[in-house]
Design a protein around this motif. Structure first.
Motif, mmCIF file in Angstrom:
data_model
loop_
_atom_site.group_PDB
_atom_site.id
_atom_site.type_symbol
_atom_site.label_atom_id
_atom_site.label_comp_id
_atom_site.label_asym_id
_atom_site.label_seq_id
_atom_site.Cartn_x
_atom_site.Cartn_y
_atom_site.Cartn_z
ATOM 1 N N GLN A 60 0.836 -1.288 0.091
ATOM 2 C CA GLN A 60 -0.041 0.113 -0.200
ATOM 3 C C GLN A 60 0.854 1.169 0.130
ATOM 4 O O GLN A 60 0.596 2.281 -0.690
ATOM 5 N N SER A 61 2.011 1.117 0.957
ATOM 6 C CA SER A 61 2.881 2.437 0.799
ATOM 7 C C SER A 61 3.511 2.649 -0.648
ATOM 8 O O SER A 61 3.783 3.814 -0.926
ATOM 9 N N GLN A 63 1.985 2.021 -3.352
ATOM 10 C CA GLN A 63 1.084 2.698 -4.132
ATOM 11 C C GLN A 63 0.785 4.236 -3.653
ATOM 12 O O GLN A 63 0.839 4.787 -4.964
ATOM 13 N N ASP A 64 0.896 4.415 -2.557
ATOM 14 C CA ASP A 64 0.775 5.755 -2.188
ATOM 15 C C ASP A 64 1.935 6.670 -2.732
ATOM 16 O O ASP A 64 1.584 7.862 -3.224
ATOM 17 N N ILE A 65 3.269 6.021 -2.644
ATOM 18 C CA ILE A 65 4.303 6.833 -3.388
ATOM 19 C C ILE A 65 4.240 7.000 -4.587
ATOM 20 O O ILE A 65 4.453 8.159 -5.366
ATOM 21 N N ARG A 67 1.568 7.329 -6.536
ATOM 22 C CA ARG A 67 0.540 8.423 -6.915
ATOM 23 C C ARG A 67 1.228 9.487 -6.616
ATOM 24 O O ARG A 67 0.750 10.658 -7.281
ATOM 25 N N SER A 68 1.630 9.787 -5.270
ATOM 26 C CA SER A 68 2.011 11.121 -4.828
ATOM 27 C C SER A 68 3.121 11.882 -5.688
ATOM 28 O O SER A 68 3.461 13.158 -5.851
ATOM 29 N N GLU A 69 4.232 10.829 -5.926
ATOM 30 C CA GLU A 69 5.494 11.343 -6.354
ATOM 31 C C GLU A 69 5.645 10.957 -7.887
ATOM 32 O O GLU A 69 6.282 11.859 -8.422
ATOM 33 N N ASP A 71 2.780 10.017 -10.130
ATOM 34 C CA ASP A 71 1.523 10.387 -10.843
ATOM 35 C C ASP A 71 1.105 8.870 -11.730
ATOM 36 O O ASP A 71 0.792 9.078 -12.761
ATOM 37 N N ALA A 73 0.355 4.371 -10.941
ATOM 38 C CA ALA A 73 -0.040 3.519 -10.008
ATOM 39 C C ALA A 73 0.547 1.904 -10.224
ATOM 40 O O ALA A 73 0.965 1.800 -11.338
ATOM 41 N N LEU A 100 -5.462 -3.283 -5.552
ATOM 42 C CA LEU A 100 -5.013 -2.178 -6.139
ATOM 43 C C LEU A 100 -4.773 -2.000 -7.685
ATOM 44 O O LEU A 100 -4.568 -1.109 -8.193
#
Length: 207
Positions: A60-61, A63-65, A67-69, A71, A73, A100
């Motif tokens: 999950q981390s 995936q979050d990175i 998306r945030s860094e 753009d 997935a 995901l």
């Protein structure tokens, strides 16, 4: 000893109705098996299982990175993912089970964009079956009956040797394995998701 290992997996997995519990059984028994059957190998290679909860957090981390860094997935096209020390394949299994990756993207991911390396033969076979069964279990009945596809993204190799100038001996011994290794080396891998064998060179827990 190997027969006892498989029997233990069957006995403890019987009746479990969720994917997380089944993965926990596989990795815990694998860890126990090596510590008891091959303690020196387990120590030399740094074999230690990663709890499912930690695997899920890392997936999950990432995936979050992404998306945030970046753009992007984990399920996006051309986002190649590798677990270079896959063990029993838990990271890729939990990635497939995480939700995901959209179901429509799972076949593409499974066939071309997921990669895994393992140096221990027993773990290699367990991981291959684990990842294959997980993928096919997520497909519909019709899709499963149409054709059973093996996971061609896994390579029996020492990851460190594979990415040095000279190809390692293991993958060069078997033609199909060598073919998979070359395909992996030519793939635009963007994501590394794993728990490296860090304990192999520790002299104490503080290291």
């Amino acid at each position: 000893t190997l027969e006892k290992f498989y029997a233990s997996v069957r006995d403890r997995a019987a009746g479990l109705d969720n994917a997380e519990a089944r993965q926990r059984v596989i990795i815990e028994l694998y860890d126990e098996f090596f510590k008891n059957a091959f303690p020196k190998m387990a120590e030399r290679l740094g074999i230690v299982y990663t709890p499912v909860e930690v695997v899920d957090f890392i997936v999950q981390s990432v995936q979050d990175i992404l998306r945030s860094e970046f753009d992007s997935a984990l399920g996006d096209k051309d986002v190649h993912i590798i677990d270079p020390f896959t063990g029993t394949g838990t990271f890729l299994v939990r990635l497939l089970q995480s939700g995901l990756i959209d179901r429509k993207d799972l076949p593409r991911k499974f066939k071309t964009e997921l990669h895994a390396n393992e140096i221990v033969l027993l773990a290699y076979y367990i991981a291959a079956i684990n990842i294959e069964e997980t993928f096919h279990g997520l497909m519909s009945t019709d899709e499963r009956q149409a054709s059973y596809e093996p996971f061609d993204g896994i390579v029996l190799t020492d990851t460190f040797q594979l990415y040095e100038a000279k190809q390692g001996q293991i993958e060069g011994t078997f033609p199909e394995n060598s073919k998979r290794a070359k395909r992996q080396q030519n793939s635009p891998i963007r994501v590394v998701i794993a728990n490296p064998p860090y304990s192999a060179v520790q002299e104490s827990v503080n290291d």
